[in-house]
Design an enzyme around this catalytic site. Structure first.
Site, PDB file in Angstrom:
ATOM      1  N   HIS A  23       0.828  -1.206   0.000  1.00 37.13           N
ATOM      2  CA  HIS A  23       0.000   0.000   0.000  1.00 37.13           C
ATOM      3  C   HIS A  23       0.864   1.259   0.000  1.00 37.13           C
ATOM      4  O   HIS A  23       2.033   1.250   0.416  1.00 37.13           O
ATOM      5  CB  HIS A  23      -0.923   0.018   1.225  1.00 37.13           C
ATOM      6  CG  HIS A  23      -0.165   0.063   2.517  1.00 37.13           C
ATOM      7  ND1 HIS A  23       0.368   1.232   3.033  1.00 37.13           N
ATOM      8  CD2 HIS A  23       0.171  -0.914   3.391  1.00 37.13           C
ATOM      9  CE1 HIS A  23       0.996   0.979   4.161  1.00 37.13           C
ATOM     10  NE2 HIS A  23       0.892  -0.325   4.407  1.00 37.13           N
ATOM     11  N   GLY A  24       0.279   2.377  -0.417  1.00 35.61           N
ATOM     12  CA  GLY A  24       0.985   3.652  -0.390  1.00 35.61           C
ATOM     13  C   GLY A  24       1.207   4.154   1.028  1.00 35.61           C
ATOM     14  O   GLY A  24       0.705   3.598   2.011  1.00 35.61           O
ATOM     15  N   GLU A  76      -2.151  -7.106   7.197  1.00 37.02           N
ATOM     16  CA  GLU A  76      -0.800  -6.990   7.767  1.00 37.02           C
ATOM     17  C   GLU A  76      -0.623  -7.884   8.993  1.00 37.02           C
ATOM     18  O   GLU A  76      -1.598  -8.237   9.677  1.00 37.02           O
ATOM     19  CB  GLU A  76      -0.530  -5.526   8.135  1.00 37.02           C
ATOM     20  CG  GLU A  76       0.841  -5.252   8.730  1.00 37.02           C
ATOM     21  CD  GLU A  76       2.021  -5.592   7.819  1.00 37.02           C
ATOM     22  OE1 GLU A  76       2.172  -6.789   7.474  1.00 37.02           O
ATOM     23  OE2 GLU A  76       2.788  -4.669   7.484  1.00 37.02           O
TER      24      GLU A  76
END
Length: 209
Positions: free
Chosen positions: A25-26, A105
């Site tokens: 992800h960014g 995560e």
């Protein structure tokens, strides 16, 4: 460009010609602050959205038939938003992708929301144990990388073919160990870049940006 050795015996096979495109992800504000995010649902910041669009442009060059691959994301908002942005960049419907909780995560349990300097003050012994064996250490209420590998391996095994997978740094580390044979100690400490694509095929990987 980086490459890893062949996957060890017993590791899942990506299949003949099968390609998996892993995307972290960014950026988020917690990334900037150095806070452990884990399962906390922290949104992208402005740079993170720019990185997501950049990944879309990289994928457009790498994938070829972007409409012909499977797209799956962690359900956490920072990953799902990255996926929506990159699909928009690819001229695909923004929200037409799968979600898999097994790609969330690694959980840091009660450590989440804290920085490493804070943790070294508050739980010095716990951080020291992690330093000695970061792959097998389990934070209080959290997961070890061994735990993470078990669920990531199952998620990958269920993919129908070539796939773009938007996920998190810990999941990318686990996938590179499981699929490309990256040693545990190396994988645990690998800096996983935002705005890049980790391509795994035939038991090796490369990084493109």
């Amino acid at each position: 460009m980086s490459a890893a050795p062949s996957a060890p015996a017993g590791a899942p096979d990506t299949g003949p010609g099968r390609r998996l495109f892993f995307v972290r992800h960014g950026e988020t504000d917690w990334n900037v602050a150095g806070r452990l995010q884990g399962r906390r649902d922290v949104p992208l910041n402005a740079l993170g959205r720019i990185q997501a669009a950049q990944v879309g442009r990289v994928l457009n060059q790498l994938v070829g038939d972007v409409a012909g691959v499977h797209y799956v994301s962690s359900p956490l908002s920072r990953a799902a938003e990255t996926m929506r942005i990159l699909r928009t960049t690819l001229d695909l419907p923004a929200s037409t992708f799968a979600s898999d909780i097994r790609l969330a995560e690694i959980s840091f349990g009660r450590w989440e929301g804290q920085t490493w300097p804070e943790l070294r003050r508050r739980d010095h012994d716990g951080v020291r144990r992690r330093d000695l064996d970061p792959w097998r250490f389990q934070p209080p209420g959290g997961e070890s990388y061994l735990d993470l590998c078990a669920r990531v391996e199952k998620a990958i095994a269920d993919l129908p073919g070539d796939a773009v997978i938007v996920t998190h740094g810990g999941v990318v580390r686990a996938a590179l160990h499981v699929l490309a044979g990256m040693p545990e100690g190396e994988a645990a400490l690998l800096p996983v870049r935002q705005g890049a694509v980790y391509v795994v095929a035939g038991g090796v990987f490369k990084v493109a940006d």
